[in-house]
Design a protein around this motif. Structure first.
Motif, PDB file in Angstrom:
ATOM      1  N   LEU A   4       0.589  -5.646   3.835  1.00 46.08           N
ATOM      2  CA  LEU A   4       0.414  -4.734   2.905  1.00 46.08           C
ATOM      3  C   LEU A   4       1.995  -4.918   2.349  1.00 46.08           C
ATOM      4  O   LEU A   4       2.807  -4.890   3.010  1.00 46.08           O
ATOM      5  N   ARG A   5       2.090  -4.666   0.907  1.00 43.49           N
ATOM      6  CA  ARG A   5       3.258  -4.748   0.250  1.00 43.49           C
ATOM      7  C   ARG A   5       4.027  -3.251  -0.187  1.00 43.49           C
ATOM      8  O   ARG A   5       3.227  -2.762  -0.747  1.00 43.49           O
ATOM      9  N   GLY A  65       1.013  -6.011  -7.474  1.00 42.07           N
ATOM     10  CA  GLY A  65       1.307  -6.772  -6.078  1.00 42.07           C
ATOM     11  C   GLY A  65       1.768  -5.314  -5.290  1.00 42.07           C
ATOM     12  O   GLY A  65       2.069  -5.941  -4.086  1.00 42.07           O
ATOM     13  N   ILE A  66       2.269  -4.374  -5.641  1.00 39.74           N
ATOM     14  CA  ILE A  66       2.760  -3.418  -4.713  1.00 39.74           C
ATOM     15  C   ILE A  66       1.534  -2.467  -4.434  1.00 39.74           C
ATOM     16  O   ILE A  66       0.756  -1.888  -4.998  1.00 39.74           O
ATOM     17  N   ASP A  67       1.545  -2.152  -2.951  1.00 38.20           N
ATOM     18  CA  ASP A  67       0.254  -1.425  -2.657  1.00 38.20           C
ATOM     19  C   ASP A  67       0.766   0.054  -2.193  1.00 38.20           C
ATOM     20  O   ASP A  67      -0.102   1.190  -2.300  1.00 38.20           O
ATOM     21  N   ARG A 341      -2.086   1.985   9.178  1.00 38.09           N
ATOM     22  CA  ARG A 341      -3.192   1.660   9.777  1.00 38.09           C
ATOM     23  C   ARG A 341      -4.412   2.420   9.118  1.00 38.09           C
ATOM     24  O   ARG A 341      -5.442   1.892   8.995  1.00 38.09           O
ATOM     25  N   HIS A 342      -4.060   3.757   8.625  1.00 41.39           N
ATOM     26  CA  HIS A 342      -5.243   4.470   8.001  1.00 41.39           C
ATOM     27  C   HIS A 342      -5.483   3.680   6.413  1.00 41.39           C
ATOM     28  O   HIS A 342      -6.574   3.789   5.840  1.00 41.39           O
ATOM     29  N   ILE A 343      -4.507   3.285   5.932  1.00 37.77           N
ATOM     30  CA  ILE A 343      -4.638   2.334   4.559  1.00 37.77           C
ATOM     31  C   ILE A 343      -5.454   1.309   4.809  1.00 37.77           C
ATOM     32  O   ILE A 343      -6.310   0.921   4.021  1.00 37.77           O
ATOM     33  N   LYS A 344      -5.377   0.562   5.973  1.00 41.60           N
ATOM     34  CA  LYS A 344      -5.990  -0.755   6.217  1.00 41.60           C
ATOM     35  C   LYS A 344      -7.491  -0.100   6.555  1.00 41.60           C
ATOM     36  O   LYS A 344      -8.313  -1.170   6.245  1.00 41.60           O
TER      37      LYS A 344
END
Length: 380
Positions: A4-5, A65-67, A341-344
């Motif tokens: 993640l960026r 490109g920024i998450d 890890r919640h974003i993933k």
């Protein structure tokens, strides 16, 4: 593994702490930062080893490109910057307070729900291993029924009338200082550990210095020095240095807390104590790897941080073996880990403070100010 960026807006004290925490995760790459102007941004980027630097954070938000974006700006910027991040389609990690008013914080909660993006507030003290252990003990009824809580959050960095910081100016920090700046941490921490909500408060606040001496030059230049009259401007202070608050929770539990930024000798003294019908527990941030357990009919205990001894639900908050102390950087890391890890995996249960938690803390602080003004109990 695709990383993640992330990007950071604001690199004062807390911004670099976020950057360090993210880099320790392994699955996050910090690719950009933004500061007040381009020159400062480039200097900070070089110092922190970050590729892209922006003097205008809105330009940075245009980068597809920024998450995720971490909002580490001063308080008065939180609302607008958080809005801009969400509207740019980025997940947001905000410093507290969520904003400087309950109305604006409520708008942010609404906007975050509308966008469906992950939103988090850095109430980092939740994420110490033994704070998590205290949480587990409450849930498991090890204490019996918790009927009373007390604690404090005390510092001394604003003890002298020559101590100065932007947090002393309401136009930057908002209408509350000690309560919003550090009291909000305690209010969030105690509600997290107990699982109870504060519904009423009664407050008595103190402004120790009616006037302070604001340096006319760089603040660091005058640190620890006696200022001459020509070196400062006398400024009226309208926010609190110190205060006591009685709190009542939604199940009738009673509580009290002292919050101070002028308590001589206290550097970052956060304490909570929970009294239950079976046991009591108390934790002190300045001794974070130790949890005290109080008994009536047997000797009291000291539980030291050890994943082997911790509740199975919270073992993963302790990363090193027993006897290897873990402190402030690790609790920020644990917070960032939970968010990322919640974003993933969006199906994963949320185990971090969200914008809704930020709104709750802001409501408590607002009620504290109202109570101090009216001399009466105020509903949150």
């Amino acid at each position: 593994m695709q990383k993640l960026r992330a990007a950071v807006i604001g690199t004062g004290y807390i911004g670099p702490a976020h950057i360090e925490a993210m880099r320790r995760l392994g699955n996050v790459e910090v690719v950009a930062l933004a500061e007040a102007n381009q020159k400062v941004a480039e200097q900070k980027a070089q110092m922190l080893g970050i590729e892209k630097a922006y003097g205008d954070y809105k330009k940075m938000l245009e980068d597809p490109g920024i998450d995720v974006v971490h909002n580490c700006t001063p308080n008065h910027m939180h609302y607008q910057v958080n809005c801009d991040i969400l509207n740019a389609g980025k997940h947001v990690v905000s410093e507290k307070p969520l904003s400087t008013s309950v109305a604006d914080s409520a708008k942010l909660v609404k906007l975050a729900k509308k966008t469906g993006l992950v939103n988090a507030v850095n109430f980092n003290y939740r994420y110490y291993p033994l704070v998590q252990q205290a949480w587990a003990m409450v849930r498991n009824k090890a204490l019996g029924n918790v009927f009373a809580v007390q604690g404090c959050y005390m510092q001394d960095w604003l003890l002298y009338d020559t101590d100065w910081n932007w947090r002393l100016e309401p136009k930057f920090a908002g209408p509350s200082r000690a309560m919003a700046d550090i009291g909000s941490h305690w209010f969030d921490l105690i509600q997290f550990v107990t699982g109870k909500k504060i519904i009423r408060v009664f407050a008595d606040l103190l402004t120790l210095h009616e006037y302070r001496k604001k340096p006319n030059g760089q603040i660091e230049t005058f640190a620890g020095k006696e200022l001459k009259a020509s070196q400062y401007t006398k400024v009226k202070i309208d926010t609190e240095d110190h205060g006591h608050v009685l709190v009542q929770f939604d199940d009738g539990t009673k509580g009290m807390v002292c919050v101070s930024q002028v308590a001589t000798g206290r550097k970052n003294h956060i304490v909570f104590e929970l009294n239950g019908t079976k046991e009591s527990i108390w934790w002190d941030h300045e001794r974070p790897n130790e949890l005290k357990i109080g008994h009536r009919n047997q000797p009291n205990e000291s539980m030291f941080k050890d994943a082997v001894l911790m509740d199975d639900a919270v073992k993963d908050y302790a990363h090193y073996p027993a006897g290897h102390n873990e402190g402030y950087p690790s609790c920020v890391k644990n917070f960032c880990r939970n968010v990322y890890r919640h974003i993933k995996d969006r199906k994963r249960k949320i185990d971090f403070a969200t914008f809704e938690d930020g709104l709750v803390a802001d409501k408590v602080v607002e009620a504290v100010l109202k109570s101090n003004k009216t001399g009466k109990w105020q509903t949150v």
